[in-house]
Design a protein around this motif. Structure first.
Motif, PDB file in Angstrom:
ATOM      1  N   ALA A 286       0.831  -1.209   0.000  1.00 36.41           N
ATOM      2  CA  ALA A 286       0.000   0.000   0.000  1.00 36.41           C
ATOM      3  C   ALA A 286       0.861   1.253   0.000  1.00 36.41           C
ATOM      4  CB  ALA A 286      -0.933  -0.008   1.208  1.00 36.41           C
ATOM      5  N   PHE A 287       1.861   1.292   0.869  1.00 33.15           N
ATOM      6  CA  PHE A 287       2.730   2.476   0.938  1.00 33.15           C
ATOM      7  C   PHE A 287       3.623   2.596  -0.288  1.00 33.15           C
ATOM      8  CE2 PHE A 287       1.661   2.198   5.483  1.00 33.15           C
ATOM      9  CZ  PHE A 287       1.400   3.543   5.760  1.00 33.15           C
ATOM     10  N   ALA A 288       4.172   1.469  -0.744  1.00 37.14           N
ATOM     11  CA  ALA A 288       5.039   1.512  -1.919  1.00 37.14           C
ATOM     12  C   ALA A 288       4.246   1.883  -3.170  1.00 37.14           C
ATOM     13  CB  ALA A 288       5.725   0.151  -2.110  1.00 37.14           C
ATOM     14  N   GLY A 289       3.043   1.294  -3.316  1.00 42.82           N
ATOM     15  CA  GLY A 289       2.204   1.614  -4.470  1.00 42.82           C
ATOM     16  C   GLY A 289       1.753   3.058  -4.470  1.00 42.82           C
ATOM     17  N   HIS A 290       1.439   3.559  -3.276  1.00 37.86           N
ATOM     18  CA  HIS A 290       1.032   4.963  -3.147  1.00 37.86           C
ATOM     19  C   HIS A 290       2.166   5.892  -3.576  1.00 37.86           C
ATOM     20  CE1 HIS A 290       0.396   8.625  -0.421  1.00 37.86           C
ATOM     21  NE2 HIS A 290      -0.524   8.703  -1.371  1.00 37.86           N
TER      22      HIS A 290
ATOM     23  N   GLY B  64      -3.890  11.301  -1.851  1.00 33.71           N
ATOM     24  CA  GLY B  64      -3.692  10.835  -0.492  1.00 33.71           C
ATOM     25  C   GLY B  64      -3.683   9.321  -0.412  1.00 33.71           C
ATOM     26  N   LEU B  65      -3.196   8.789   0.698  1.00 37.05           N
ATOM     27  CA  LEU B  65      -3.131   7.342   0.871  1.00 37.05           C
ATOM     28  C   LEU B  65      -4.522   6.715   0.843  1.00 37.05           C
ATOM     29  CD1 LEU B  65      -1.467   4.799   1.460  1.00 37.05           C
ATOM     30  CD2 LEU B  65      -1.663   5.328   3.907  1.00 37.05           C
ATOM     31  N   GLY B  66      -5.492   7.382   1.481  1.00 38.12           N
ATOM     32  CA  GLY B  66      -6.851   6.861   1.487  1.00 38.12           C
ATOM     33  C   GLY B  66      -7.438   6.781   0.089  1.00 38.12           C
ATOM     34  N   ASP B  67      -7.175   7.802  -0.716  1.00 36.65           N
ATOM     35  CA  ASP B  67      -7.663   7.791  -2.098  1.00 36.65           C
ATOM     36  C   ASP B  67      -7.018   6.664  -2.896  1.00 36.65           C
ATOM     37  OD1 ASP B  67      -9.323  10.001  -1.746  1.00 36.65           O
ATOM     38  OD2 ASP B  67      -7.710  11.414  -2.183  1.00 36.65           O
ATOM     39  N   TYR B  68      -5.738   6.418  -2.634  1.00 31.06           N
ATOM     40  CA  TYR B  68      -5.056   5.345  -3.357  1.00 31.06           C
ATOM     41  C   TYR B  68      -5.609   3.981  -2.970  1.00 31.06           C
ATOM     42  CZ  TYR B  68      -1.518   1.980  -4.735  1.00 31.06           C
ATOM     43  OH  TYR B  68      -0.888   0.886  -5.265  1.00 31.06           O
ATOM     44  N   LEU B  69      -5.858   3.795  -1.676  1.00 27.96           N
ATOM     45  CA  LEU B  69      -6.338   2.491  -1.203  1.00 27.96           C
ATOM     46  C   LEU B  69      -7.730   2.157  -1.726  1.00 27.96           C
ATOM     47  CD1 LEU B  69      -5.096   2.462   2.512  1.00 27.96           C
ATOM     48  CD2 LEU B  69      -4.085   1.331   0.523  1.00 27.96           C
ATOM     49  N   THR B  70      -8.498   3.163  -2.087  1.00 24.58           N
ATOM     50  CA  THR B  70      -9.835   2.931  -2.634  1.00 24.58           C
ATOM     51  C   THR B  70      -9.861   3.065  -4.156  1.00 24.58           C
ATOM     52  OG1 THR B  70     -10.408   5.271  -2.249  1.00 24.58           O
ATOM     53  CG2 THR B  70     -10.990   3.685  -0.523  1.00 24.58           C
ATOM     54  N   SER B  71      -8.684   3.144  -4.756  1.00 23.49           N
ATOM     55  CA  SER B  71      -8.601   3.316  -6.202  1.00 23.49           C
ATOM     56  C   SER B  71      -8.595   1.976  -6.924  1.00 23.49           C
ATOM     57  CB  SER B  71      -7.329   4.088  -6.581  1.00 23.49           C
ATOM     58  OG  SER B  71      -6.176   3.286  -6.353  1.00 23.49           O
ATOM     59  N   SER B  72      -8.936   2.008  -8.189  1.00 20.19           N
ATOM     60  CA  SER B  72      -8.915   0.788  -9.004  1.00 20.19           C
ATOM     61  C   SER B  72      -7.487   0.300  -9.229  1.00 20.19           C
ATOM     62  CB  SER B  72      -9.600   1.049 -10.350  1.00 20.19           C
ATOM     63  OG  SER B  72      -8.982   2.122 -11.038  1.00 20.19           O
ATOM     64  N   ASP B  73      -6.516   1.208  -9.184  1.00 18.55           N
ATOM     65  CA  ASP B  73      -5.120   0.811  -9.377  1.00 18.55           C
ATOM     66  C   ASP B  73      -4.676  -0.135  -8.265  1.00 18.55           C
ATOM     67  OD1 ASP B  73      -3.828   2.738 -11.639  1.00 18.55           O
ATOM     68  OD2 ASP B  73      -5.349   3.823 -10.493  1.00 18.55           O
TER      69      ASP B  73
END
Length: 224
Positions: A26-30, A46-55
């Motif tokens: 999660a952190f590395a992908g973000h 933001g990290l929250g946006d990334y974690l809920t993203s399709s990517d």
């Protein structure tokens, strides 16, 4: 508690490693996503946006589906296929579904056998293939998640490049979908084949995935 930890150490240990790796991903992908966005003059997310993203979802699900596919195929293939000398294989004489006596079902159950093993009928039939069905079902669910998330991520890239998004049918036959799937599948198939043949000739003392150190190379199924 100590006994619980000891008796469930394998599951708990790998469960902990899984969570640690997922958090690290999660952190590395973000960070990787934001590096790419900043290089394209886009705002960081933001990290929250990334974690809920399709990517993030597609990266996770494409790995999960390949792992469950590996175990589903291994569970089902080892019913009929053997590798002489491997502890991962049945003996040549035991190819197939095996007898009720060997499988301890029906009148051959023991006092501590699961209830559905002695129930007979559809319940025993279902229980007899419950592991394969579950692994296959988890594979299909994760593959579906990969398809949905992958299509969303791919279409996001299409739109950012001012190209038309792909419909479900178009994405199903797209290079992106099959590249994501096959690049994971080939590694899983290689790993299974490698373990099957290497365990014939190599040993790991104390591991049930290995034969005893002194076992002959031709000994099949025996674990140490």
């Amino acid at each position: 508690m100590r006994r619980f930890l000891r008796d469930n150490g394998l599951t708990l240990g790998f469960g902990t490693l899984f969570l640690g790796a997922l958090i690290g991903q999660a952190f590395a992908g973000h960070a990787d996503m934001n590096n790419k966005r900043l290089s394209n003059d886009l705002d960081a997310v933001g990290l929250g946006d990334y974690l809920t993203s399709s990517d993030f979802a597609v990266d996770v699900s494409e790995n999960w589906q390949s792992e469950y596919l590996q175990f589903f195929l291994f569970v089902m293939a080892t019913i009929w296929l053997i590798q002489r000398g491997s502890p991962e294989s049945k003996r040549p004489s035991e190819v197939g579904l095996e007898s009720d006596e060997k499988q301890r079902v029906g009148k051959h159950t023991r006092p501590d056998s699961p209830a559905w093993a002695r129930a007979g009928g559809w319940r025993t039939a279902l229980f007899s293939t419950s592991l394969g069905l579950t692994m296959g079902g988890l594979f299909l669910l994760c593959w579906l998640a990969q398809f949905v998330a992958g299509r969303a991520a791919h279409n996001g890239e299409q739109l950012s490049s001012f190209q038309d998004p792909l419909g479900a049918g178009e994405y199903l036959i797209s290079a992106d979908f099959w590249n994501r799937s096959l690049q994971n599948w080939q590694s899983e198939f290689l790993a299974i084949a490698s373990m099957a043949i290497l365990s014939v000739y190599l040993r790991q003392r104390g591991s049930p995935e290995s034969k005893p150190v002194g076992a002959a190379h031709t000994v099949t199924e025996e674990s140490g």
